[in-house]
Design a protein around this motif. Structure first.
Motif, PDB file in Angstrom:
ATOM      1  N   ARG A  24      -8.585 -10.564 -34.727  1.00 41.62           N
ATOM      2  CA  ARG A  24      -9.812 -11.871 -35.139  1.00 41.62           C
ATOM      3  C   ARG A  24      -8.650 -13.128 -35.632  1.00 41.62           C
ATOM      4  NH1 ARG A  24     -12.911  -7.923 -34.653  1.00 41.62           N
ATOM      5  NH2 ARG A  24     -14.965  -7.708 -35.422  1.00 41.62           N
ATOM      6  N   THR A  25      -7.544 -12.593 -35.390  1.00 45.30           N
ATOM      7  CA  THR A  25      -6.289 -13.796 -35.909  1.00 45.30           C
ATOM      8  C   THR A  25      -6.221 -14.357 -35.011  1.00 45.30           C
ATOM      9  OG1 THR A  25      -4.682 -12.333 -35.203  1.00 45.30           O
ATOM     10  CG2 THR A  25      -4.744 -11.974 -37.423  1.00 45.30           C
ATOM     11  N   ASP A  26      -6.707 -14.487 -33.488  1.00 45.41           N
ATOM     12  CA  ASP A  26      -6.677 -15.196 -32.878  1.00 45.41           C
ATOM     13  C   ASP A  26      -5.730 -15.553 -32.077  1.00 45.41           C
ATOM     14  OD1 ASP A  26      -7.461 -16.548 -30.198  1.00 45.41           O
ATOM     15  OD2 ASP A  26      -7.889 -18.966 -31.223  1.00 45.41           O
ATOM     16  N   GLY A  27      -4.137 -14.479 -32.366  1.00 44.08           N
ATOM     17  CA  GLY A  27      -3.034 -15.206 -32.054  1.00 44.08           C
ATOM     18  C   GLY A  27      -2.270 -15.526 -33.168  1.00 44.08           C
ATOM     19  N   PHE A  28      -2.714 -14.901 -34.514  1.00 43.38           N
ATOM     20  CA  PHE A  28      -2.218 -15.590 -35.820  1.00 43.38           C
ATOM     21  C   PHE A  28      -2.026 -17.406 -35.734  1.00 43.38           C
ATOM     22  CE2 PHE A  28      -0.104 -11.842 -36.335  1.00 43.38           C
ATOM     23  CZ  PHE A  28      -0.125 -11.105 -37.596  1.00 43.38           C
ATOM     24  N   THR A  29      -3.948 -18.334 -35.686  1.00 45.89           N
ATOM     25  CA  THR A  29      -3.903 -19.428 -35.277  1.00 45.89           C
ATOM     26  C   THR A  29      -5.827 -19.066 -36.267  1.00 45.89           C
ATOM     27  OG1 THR A  29      -5.128 -18.539 -33.430  1.00 45.89           O
ATOM     28  CG2 THR A  29      -3.182 -19.776 -33.285  1.00 45.89           C
ATOM     29  N   ARG A  30      -6.225 -18.359 -36.800  1.00 48.31           N
ATOM     30  CA  ARG A  30      -6.501 -18.399 -38.162  1.00 48.31           C
ATOM     31  C   ARG A  30      -6.455 -17.817 -39.167  1.00 48.31           C
ATOM     32  NH1 ARG A  30     -11.991 -14.907 -36.173  1.00 48.31           N
ATOM     33  NH2 ARG A  30     -12.954 -16.832 -37.559  1.00 48.31           N
ATOM     34  N   PHE A  31      -6.017 -18.895 -40.245  1.00 50.32           N
ATOM     35  CA  PHE A  31      -5.736 -18.140 -41.262  1.00 50.32           C
ATOM     36  C   PHE A  31      -6.284 -17.225 -42.504  1.00 50.32           C
ATOM     37  CE2 PHE A  31      -5.394 -18.878 -46.159  1.00 50.32           C
ATOM     38  CZ  PHE A  31      -4.117 -19.316 -45.783  1.00 50.32           C
ATOM     39  N   TRP A  32      -7.171 -17.322 -42.602  1.00 50.63           N
ATOM     40  CA  TRP A  32      -7.511 -15.757 -43.798  1.00 50.63           C
ATOM     41  C   TRP A  32      -7.871 -14.371 -43.233  1.00 50.63           C
ATOM     42  CZ3 TRP A  32      -7.460 -16.062 -48.081  1.00 50.63           C
ATOM     43  CH2 TRP A  32      -7.597 -17.050 -48.615  1.00 50.63           C
ATOM     44  N   PRO A  33      -8.168 -14.142 -41.146  1.00 46.29           N
ATOM     45  CA  PRO A  33      -7.552 -13.228 -41.272  1.00 46.29           C
ATOM     46  C   PRO A  33      -5.882 -12.963 -40.119  1.00 46.29           C
ATOM     47  CG  PRO A  33      -9.186 -13.603 -39.606  1.00 46.29           C
ATOM     48  CD  PRO A  33      -9.096 -14.777 -40.392  1.00 46.29           C
ATOM     49  N   SER A  34      -5.256 -13.709 -40.669  1.00 48.11           N
ATOM     50  CA  SER A  34      -4.104 -13.758 -40.799  1.00 48.11           C
ATOM     51  C   SER A  34      -3.524 -13.188 -42.004  1.00 48.11           C
ATOM     52  CB  SER A  34      -3.246 -14.887 -40.006  1.00 48.11           C
ATOM     53  OG  SER A  34      -3.597 -15.046 -39.374  1.00 48.11           O
ATOM     54  N   VAL A  35      -4.177 -13.698 -43.322  1.00 49.16           N
ATOM     55  CA  VAL A  35      -3.514 -13.735 -44.537  1.00 49.16           C
ATOM     56  C   VAL A  35      -3.648 -11.807 -44.643  1.00 49.16           C
ATOM     57  CG1 VAL A  35      -4.092 -13.613 -47.091  1.00 49.16           C
ATOM     58  CG2 VAL A  35      -3.973 -15.330 -45.409  1.00 49.16           C
ATOM     59  N   VAL A  36      -5.492 -11.387 -44.233  1.00 47.09           N
ATOM     60  CA  VAL A  36      -5.782  -9.867 -44.814  1.00 47.09           C
ATOM     61  C   VAL A  36      -4.880  -8.877 -43.767  1.00 47.09           C
ATOM     62  CG1 VAL A  36      -7.989  -8.726 -44.400  1.00 47.09           C
ATOM     63  CG2 VAL A  36      -8.008 -10.491 -44.735  1.00 47.09           C
ATOM     64  N   THR A  37      -4.525  -9.490 -42.499  1.00 44.97           N
ATOM     65  CA  THR A  37      -3.374  -8.723 -41.489  1.00 44.97           C
ATOM     66  C   THR A  37      -1.688  -8.882 -42.174  1.00 44.97           C
ATOM     67  OG1 THR A  37      -4.689  -9.491 -39.649  1.00 44.97           O
ATOM     68  CG2 THR A  37      -2.445  -8.740 -39.171  1.00 44.97           C
ATOM     69  N   VAL A  38      -1.742  -9.364 -42.437  1.00 42.03           N
ATOM     70  CA  VAL A  38      -0.083  -9.260 -43.437  1.00 42.03           C
ATOM     71  C   VAL A  38      -0.459  -8.439 -44.703  1.00 42.03           C
ATOM     72  CG1 VAL A  38       2.019 -10.659 -44.144  1.00 42.03           C
ATOM     73  CG2 VAL A  38       1.048 -11.415 -42.024  1.00 42.03           C
ATOM     74  N   ALA A  39      -1.245  -8.613 -45.686  1.00 44.27           N
ATOM     75  CA  ALA A  39      -1.377  -8.275 -46.721  1.00 44.27           C
ATOM     76  C   ALA A  39      -1.628  -6.729 -46.813  1.00 44.27           C
ATOM     77  CB  ALA A  39      -2.105  -8.777 -47.756  1.00 44.27           C
ATOM     78  N   GLY A  40      -2.332  -7.002 -45.430  1.00 42.87           N
ATOM     79  CA  GLY A  40      -2.912  -5.135 -45.307  1.00 42.87           C
ATOM     80  C   GLY A  40      -1.456  -4.356 -44.713  1.00 42.87           C
ATOM     81  N   TYR A  41      -1.089  -4.530 -43.969  1.00 39.36           N
ATOM     82  CA  TYR A  41       0.505  -4.131 -43.844  1.00 39.36           C
ATOM     83  C   TYR A  41       1.523  -3.752 -44.784  1.00 39.36           C
ATOM     84  CZ  TYR A  41      -1.127  -3.801 -38.869  1.00 39.36           C
ATOM     85  OH  TYR A  41      -1.997  -3.848 -37.671  1.00 39.36           O
TER      86      TYR A  41
END
Length: 111
Positions: A24-41
């Motif tokens: 859902r990050t759309d190439g890390f252009t969407r903030f919240w999905p990107s935050v969830v992705t990085v935090a999750g990893y």
């Protein structure tokens, strides 16, 4: 050993959340999905580091990646309605079977 498996399951779940959000990050252009992705990893690898103190790296990685793949496929099937054909289902079942064999029969995992 229960705590080790609890940490491993938690690491797997964190990785599944991160991977699901990654779509859902759309190439890390969407903030919240990107935050969830990085935090999750970050959480997944942090938890995995504790498991690696007790279990062999190869076994931990086989379990973590195998169950992660199966759970991500199931989440994508349920939430995103991504179809799984018969060969995909068979392959996922073989991955689960491999994880079971490692845990039940391998001498590298202390029981």
């Amino acid at each position: 050993m229960f705590n080790t498996y609890a940490l491993l399951v938690s690491a797997i779940l964190a990785e599944v959340v991160a991977t699901t959000a990654l779509a859902r990050t759309d190439g890390f252009t969407r903030f919240w999905p990107s935050v969830v992705t990085v935090a999750g990893y970050v959480v997944a690898f942090w938890l995995l580091s504790f498991v690696l103190r007790v279990m062999p790296t190869g076994v931990v990685y086989a379990i973590w990646s195998g169950l992660g793949v199966v759970l991500v496929a199931l989440v994508a099937w349920i939430w995103a309605r991504q179809a799984l054909d018969a060969p995909a289902v068979i392959g996922l079942c073989l991955i689960v079977a491999g994880v079971v064999v490692i845990n039940l029969f391998s001498n590298t995992v202390s029981h």
